[in-house]
Structure formats: C-alpha cells, structure tokens
Scaffold this motif. Structure first.
Motif, PDB file in Angstrom:
ATOM      1  N   GLY A 409     -37.398   2.472  -1.546  1.00  0.00           N
ATOM      2  CA  GLY A 409     -36.171   1.994  -0.913  1.00  0.00           C
ATOM      3  C   GLY A 409     -34.949   2.845  -1.132  1.00  0.00           C
ATOM      4  N   GLY A 410     -35.054   3.901  -1.940  1.00  0.00           N
ATOM      5  CA  GLY A 410     -33.916   4.774  -2.171  1.00  0.00           C
ATOM      6  C   GLY A 410     -33.641   5.686  -0.983  1.00  0.00           C
ATOM      7  N   THR A 411     -32.430   6.200  -0.916  1.00  0.00           N
ATOM      8  CA  THR A 411     -32.013   7.112   0.147  1.00  0.00           C
ATOM      9  C   THR A 411     -31.485   8.390  -0.488  1.00  0.00           C
ATOM     10  N   ILE A 412     -31.921   9.539   0.038  1.00  0.00           N
ATOM     11  CA  ILE A 412     -31.485  10.834  -0.481  1.00  0.00           C
ATOM     12  C   ILE A 412     -30.625  11.536   0.564  1.00  0.00           C
ATOM     13  N   VAL A 413     -29.508  12.097   0.109  1.00  0.00           N
ATOM     14  CA  VAL A 413     -28.660  12.944   0.945  1.00  0.00           C
ATOM     15  C   VAL A 413     -28.678  14.339   0.339  1.00  0.00           C
ATOM     16  N   PHE A 484     -31.498  12.326   4.407  1.00  0.00           N
ATOM     17  CA  PHE A 484     -30.502  12.992   5.239  1.00  0.00           C
ATOM     18  C   PHE A 484     -30.306  14.418   4.730  1.00  0.00           C
ATOM     19  N   TYR A 485     -29.988  15.312   5.650  1.00  0.00           N
ATOM     20  CA  TYR A 485     -29.663  16.685   5.261  1.00  0.00           C
ATOM     21  C   TYR A 485     -28.405  17.120   6.000  1.00  0.00           C
ATOM     22  N   ALA A 526     -23.441   2.345   3.982  1.00  0.00           N
ATOM     23  CA  ALA A 526     -23.595   1.043   4.642  1.00  0.00           C
ATOM     24  C   ALA A 526     -24.974   0.910   5.265  1.00  0.00           C
ATOM     25  N   TYR A 527     -25.451   1.975   5.902  1.00  0.00           N
ATOM     26  CA  TYR A 527     -26.781   1.957   6.520  1.00  0.00           C
ATOM     27  C   TYR A 527     -27.870   1.781   5.470  1.00  0.00           C
ATOM     28  N   ALA A 528     -27.714   2.463   4.349  1.00  0.00           N
ATOM     29  CA  ALA A 528     -28.756   2.441   3.316  1.00  0.00           C
ATOM     30  C   ALA A 528     -28.782   1.134   2.537  1.00  0.00           C
ATOM     31  N   GLN A 735     -38.352  -2.088  -0.554  1.00  0.00           N
ATOM     32  CA  GLN A 735     -37.398  -3.183  -0.703  1.00  0.00           C
ATOM     33  C   GLN A 735     -36.129  -2.972   0.107  1.00  0.00           C
ATOM     34  N   ASN A 736     -35.995  -1.793   0.689  1.00  0.00           N
ATOM     35  CA  ASN A 736     -34.800  -1.514   1.473  1.00  0.00           C
ATOM     36  C   ASN A 736     -35.145  -1.584   2.946  1.00  0.00           C
TER      37      ASN A 736
END
Length: 762
Positions: A409-413, A484-485, A526-528, A735-736
């Motif tokens: 569920g994590g998000t990477i930038v 995201f990149y 907000a999206y994540a 979970q995200n």
C-alpha cells in the motif's frame, strides 16, 4: 469479532505496551488536570515576574491536545490573555504562540504588536534576554522561544524582518560547541539546549529561504551554496543521537526534564527524524510519560522549575504534537552522502506546511533510514520520496523490501535532482526505469494523462506554470499508480515553499512554479492516502498470503478464472483473502498459483470460482457452457469489479445472464442469510462503503454505512453467483485502495469469508 488481527499485525521491534489509545488516555487525564487548576480569571497562577507566561503555556498545551476553541476553558483563557500585556520574552513568545495556534483573525493585531516587541528586544548578539528590566546579552532558552513565536507569526502571514532571523543564525552558530552540542551558559552541552539550537536554526533558515534551492535572476536554481561547509544542524543531530535518552535531559539538570522532552519533540518534528541514535524518541518518551503520570490526578511533576502545571503542559505538548500523523517521508539510502539522497533538506517540511493548511490538520514528515528499516518501518510513511542524481545502488534485499512496501500500500515518488543547474540525472532515470521494469514487468513507466489525479486530486495544476517539458510519469500497480517518477525535481521547488506564505504577485512566474509544484505534491499525497492516515503508535498491518499444499486432503479450493479482463492487476487479492479466511475461520483453503482453465476437469476440483477484472470481456459459447456446468455441479462464483470498474460490471452481468438464462442477477436484500452469521460468517448488515467524488476541494471520499451492495443469482434454490459491482479486489490486494469505490480491507475480507462459508454450508 474483528478480522484485522488475521491480517498480520507485526511490530517493528519489541516494545512496551504503549499505543495510541494509551497516549490519548494520558492526554485526556492531563487535560482534566489543567482544567482543574485554571483560576477564575481564566489564567493560571503565574511565576513572579511573568505576566502571562504560564497561562499561555497551559493554554497552548490545551489547544494542541485537541481542546476546542469553543470550549469554556479556552474561551476564558483567551479572554484573559487578550486582556494581558506581556512584558517578558517568555510571556510575549508564548502568548504569540497561543494567538497563532488559536487562529483567530481578530488576534492578528496582537501578533503584530508582539512581533514588534520581540524584534526590538533582540540583543546585539542576535539572542534574547528575559526582557524588561532583566535585559542582558541574552541566553539560548529565551532565544529559542522568541524564534518559535516569530516563525509561527510569519506562518500566520505577519511579516518579520529578515535581519532578525539572520542575526539569530549568527548567534546560534557562534554558540555551538566544537562537538556539535549547545550549552546554556558556556558549560558542557545539554540535550535541551542542543535541541534548542537545532530547532532554532531550522526555523530561522527556513524563514529566510536559506536552502539548497534559490531564486537567481528571476529563475529557480536547484543547486548552490557551499557544499564543503559543515552543517551545524547535522552536527547537532549527531551529538544528540550519540547521547539521546528518554529518561533524563543529557548533561542537564533534573529540574529541566519535561522542558527537554518538549524540545525533543520539536527537534524530531522539524528535522523529520523518527529516530535519534537508533532510539524512537516519541515511543520511548511516551512510554516514560505514561509511567510517570500521577495515578490519581493525572498531572506530571518535575523539579524546582517544573511544578505540576508546567510539567503537565510540557508533557501534553510532547504527547500531542509528537503524535502528529506522518504524510510523507524521505528515504535515506546512504548516510555518508546526504547531498545525493537529500539534495533539498527542507523540502518535505515546507510541503507538509502547505498540506497542513489545506487539510486543517497538524501533520508531520520523517526520514526513513534504509539501512536499518524493515517493512513495518517503511509502512509508517504512506508516501516515500527517493531523490538522487546517480545510479540507484540497491541490493536485491533492499529492492525487494521497497517492492513489498509498494505491494502493501505504500507509494514511492522518485525525484531526479539533475535539472536547473544540478547536472545530469540520466543514470538515476535509467536505474529507476530498470527497477520499475524489474518490479512490474507488465506495467510500463509511462506519462500520466492530464486526467490523472496527480494533476487535480485536490488542486488543479496548470502545466504552463511548470518548467518547459515538465511531466510526471507513473507505474500502474496494485490497482493504482503506486510509483511516480519526476525527471525535473519537485523537491527543489518544494523547498522554496516558504515564499508562498509571504506577500507577492500571484502572476510572478517563479511564485507560480513553486505553487503548482506544491500542488502536485499535495495531489500525490491526497491520491495516495485519501486523507486516511494511521496514528504514529498504531500497529502496522501486513497482508501476507501464506502457502498451503494443494494436495492436502480436506481443503476447499478457491481458484481464479482469467476472462481476459485485466485480472492480473490484482493478482494478490485472492491469495491474501484465502490467508485471512484460514486464520479467522480455521477453514482449510487452498488457492492454485495460476488461474484455472475453462476445462471441466479443472473446474470440477474447485468449490468457489473467483472472477474479477477492470475492463469489458466476452465469453465464447464453450466458455459459457463450462461455467453453466460448474454451477449445475454445485460450484459458487464470486465476481467483483476491480476498482469498481463499470465496463467490467456491465460485461459480467451480460455474460452471466447468458450463462444462467432466466436465473439472472438481482440485488441481494439486507436480510439475506449470506449477510448474517447463519453460515458461520460475519454479520454484514453494517459495513462502510467508500465512494470517490469531486467537490470544491478536489477529490472527496464519501463514506456510508449500510449493508454491502451485492447482486446474486440462484440455481436449484441455492446461491450460485455473487457479484460485487464495487471493489473488493484492490482492498485485498493492498491496504491502500482509497482510490477505488468499494470497501476497506477488513470489510472486503468479511464479504469473501461469508461467500466461502455459504458455499460450504448452504
């Protein structure tokens, strides 16, 4: 009966029993004590020579502890403080902090007056003394409170002369000991004064825009400054890390313990540090404060200078401000090369300040050290920024750890730091592309369309405000854009975010570029998260699909059927669901690693058939016949539209109408046995349904409590097909799933559990 336990609650280390609930109880008891000691005038009994310092401190503690502005205690305190003329540095500073925290526009003139007082009271050394008749060269304790107030005032839009911050920086840098610490009056360094030095330099430098990013000749420069100069903040953090203690003020008096804890909170929050020298400062401090709280009246008490009202206020400030929810973090890949992994040290603090303003909530950020981090540590940060210019040197173990973080569920930038005068980041870009291809070979790193929430989740982004050629790229994985990149650095521009708190022309190109860069950061967060954040001390939950031998006797087989509708996008959903069912119900479930075929023999070994997707599909006549035979032989089909996809929902209804003939799908009533414990499942007549919409503030998540929205069809008077037009798959994939209309992980798992129990017992 809760299903969450079965998802795998895993603490990162073995800790004492302290959690968010225990902290909240301690805060509530401390608040009750401060209420009981408030006097009839609305204040608290002051120290001699302080007009309203203690009353301001107590009021500040109550406000940060969550007491409403409309509460009688706060109303009475504000009436008292507004009628009181502060005449010393501590009183003026603390009164200013209260006015800023309270947030009333009516207090802006009072804040301006106090800023004028503090500006005029600054000594020639750049410090502050007690003020009034007790004026002398100044000391670091008064100086830190003055800077706290001036920084808060500037955040409220009150102008502060830059020279004030410049002189303060000169003072603090001159006072630093060779070993990196700070002392009170030239003796040995102490923990409280070192925290004061670190926090004061962060505040002053941040308000001046003294960062690696700058504006030169009307353009943003992302690199600059003297890279060889020793950073006094880093030296101070190093001193603190080597000597950190949650039991005492290192090197300091026992009379200043609670004062020190408040300083630790401030330093950890402003620097984005969750750990000092391997110590989780908030957890360890909270554990001790809970032990030290008076069992009867709920106060804390220290030495000579920390009577109960003082100590309780400092304790409440530590507990309430320190537990702020984390929205974003920076990955420290190599602690020996900070310019590579953190080229813009103040970027996330500046971004979070804007998110706080937009959300109306106190939030924080943190640095995550990859060297010592486990999956649970990473999951405490919902969005992880990985900056760099050179090739990402990740071991196979650390690469897999980061992928697990995304899967859970994590998000990477990924933020390339090679533009605007910083050189070439081609090596970084190539390694990011290779890493994404390794993690998700079927999901390319591609330009995100202008319809993607990165451009409008909360605030609309005008690409004309951004540098030429700017774009954001992403990888669609786990039912969402999980990676995201950004080839042209966002963190460079976030670091300049303080300029937006100052007056300026709205059409200034530099100001617009900073503004819209911050909008992109807000949109990603907000999206994540959907604004759904975990408390700092909450146990982290990991979805783990444990394997079970398919040949084991007595197992119930659930298999996925691939109908060519994009079911691979949530391939972990069914294994995760089966693991949850096994743990919660003790029903032996097995899931084949690969989807089953439209084959009579394959289907004959399956009890429940899982059909999901996120686009249109068409079955052949032979495939429809195979499914009809499966139903006739007693099999149950569970269908779900991934992320609530309407095209798949329409196709499912159409194709299964052809499979079932006159036994078409119909809405499941709220009193249907499958929604009750009749089949040894859960009572599903009250679940939370999440829907995604847009309002004046951008993306909005609306929630309703009701029975789940399901459709079903019977064959020979038993349920043969259950279909959810709302998402179940993404909620079980990770979970995200806040981007999807549907259910949270817990409710999604309960729905699947009830379908399986019905299939076995109807």
């Amino acid at each position: 009966m809760s299903i969450v336990v079965g998802l795998g609650v895993v603490p990162s280390k073995v800790h004492a029993a302290v959690d968010a609930a225990a902290v909240n109880r301690a805060i509530d008891r401390g608040v009750t004590y401060l209420r009981s000691t408030q006097n009839d005038r609305g204040g608290w009994d002051e120290f001699q020579g302080q007009s309203c310092g203690l009353s301001s401190l107590c009021t500040l503690a109550l406000l940060n502890a969550g007491v409403s502005r409309d509460d009688p205690a706060i109303k009475n305190a504000m009436t008292y403080l507004r009628a009181t003329v502060a005449e010393s540095t501590y009183s003026v500073a603390l009164q200013t902090l209260v006015f800023c925290q309270h947030g009333s526009a009516n207090d802006l003139p009072r804040i301006r007056n106090n800023v004028t007082w503090l500006t005029e009271a600054q000594t020639a050394t750049g410090a502050w003394s007690y003020g009034g008749k007790r004026q002398f060269g100044g000391d670091p304790s008064n100086a830190q409170f003055a800077l706290l107030a001036l920084g808060a005032a500037q955040d409220r839009g009150v102008a502060v002369e830059p020279e004030v911050f410049e002189q303060a920086i000169d003072y603090w840098e001159l006072q630093q000991n060779p070993n990196g610490g700070w002392s009170y009056t030239g003796g040995a360094p102490t923990g409280s004064m070192t925290c004061a030095g670190i926090a004061s330099l962060i505040i002053a430098n941040g308000r001046l825009g003294n960062a690696s990013s700058s504006v030169k000749d009307g353009s943003i420069a992302c690199c600059g400054g003297d890279s060889t100069k020793q950073d006094p903040i880093a030296r101070g953090i190093d001193w603190l890390g080597k000597r950190f203690s949650a039991e005492v003020n290192p090197g300091g008096s026992a009379d200043t313990y609670y004062y020190y804890l408040y300083a630790i909170e401030r330093t950890g929050r402003l620097s984005g540090r969750r750990f000092f020298g391997g110590h989780d400062w908030y957890r360890e401090g909270a554990e001790r404060l809970i032990r030290q709280q008076d069992g009867f009246q709920g106060f804390w008490e220290g030495g000579q200078w920390e009577r109960p009202t003082v100590a309780t206020s400092f304790a409440l400030l530590f507990l309430s401000k320190g537990k702020r929810q984390v929205v974003v973090g920076q990955l420290e890949r190599d602690k020996t090369d900070q310019p590579e992994w953190q080229p813009h040290p103040d970027a996330l603090r500046q971004l979070v300040r804007h998110v706080e303003r937009a959300w109306g909530r106190d939030l924080t950020w943190q640095t995550v050290q990859l060297e010592n981090a486990g999956l649970i540590d990473l999951l405490q940060t919902p969005v992880l920024v990985i900056s760099g210019k050179e090739t990402l040197a990740l071991s196979a173990e650390k690469s897999e750890l980061l992928k697990d973080y995304v899967d859970q569920g994590g998000t990477i930038v990924f933020d390339a730091s090679g533009d605007s005068g910083c050189g070439n980041a081609a090596n970084f870009q190539n390694s990011v592309a290779n890493l994404c291809a390794q993690w998700y070979p079927n999901a390319p790193l591609e330009r995100l369309p202008t319809s993607h929430p990165v451009w409008n989740a909360e605030r609309n982004v005008d690409l004309t405000a951004m540098p030429n050629g700017f774009w954001v790229y992403g990888v669609q994985a786990c039912c969402r854009t999980a990676v995201f990149y950004v080839p042209q650095s966002l963190t460079c521009r976030w670091e300049l975010g303080d300029r937006l708190f100052q007056r300026g022309e709205t059409d200034d190109p530099v100001r617009r570029q900073i503004d819209h860069s911050i909008r992109i950061g807000q949109n990603i967060i907000a999206y994540a998260t959907g604004r759904e954040l975990k408390d700092k001390l909450d146990a982290q939950i990991v979805l783990q699909a444990d394997a079970m031998e398919l040949t084991e006797r007595g197992t119930t087989r659930i298999a996925r059927l691939d109908v060519g509708a994009g079911g691979e996008d949530a391939r972990r959903a069914l294994p995760n669901a089966s693991a949850i069912i096994r743990k919660q119900t003790q029903v032996a479930i097995s899931v084949p690693a690969d989807p089953v075929r439209f084959d009579e023999q394959d289907l004959a070994e399956v009890s429940v058939l899982w059909v999901h997707g996120r686009r249109d599909f068409v079955l052949t006549a032979e495939q429809r016949d195979a499914l009809r035979q499966f139903v006739e032989h007693g099999g149950v089909i569970l269908g779900t539209a991934i992320c609530g996809d309407e095209a798949f929902a329409q196709a499912f209804r159409r194709e299964f109408a052809a499979v079932l003939g006159q036994n078409s799908l119909q809405s499941m009533p709220s009193d249907h046995p499958m929604l009750t414990p009749q089949y040894f499942g859960y009572d599903l007549r009250s679940v939370t349904i999440r829907r995604i919409g847009r309002g004046a503030g951008g993306q909005q998540i609306r929630r309703q409590t009701s029975p789940p929205i399901l459709e079903y069809a019977e064959f020979d008077e038993v349920v043969a097909v259950v279909f959810s037009p709302l998402d179940i798959s993404c909620a079980l994939e990770s979970q995200n799933s806040v981007q999807c209309p549907g259910y949270g992980t817990e409710d999604a798992a309960k729905i699947v559990t009830n379908v399986v129990q019905m299939a076995l017992n109807q």
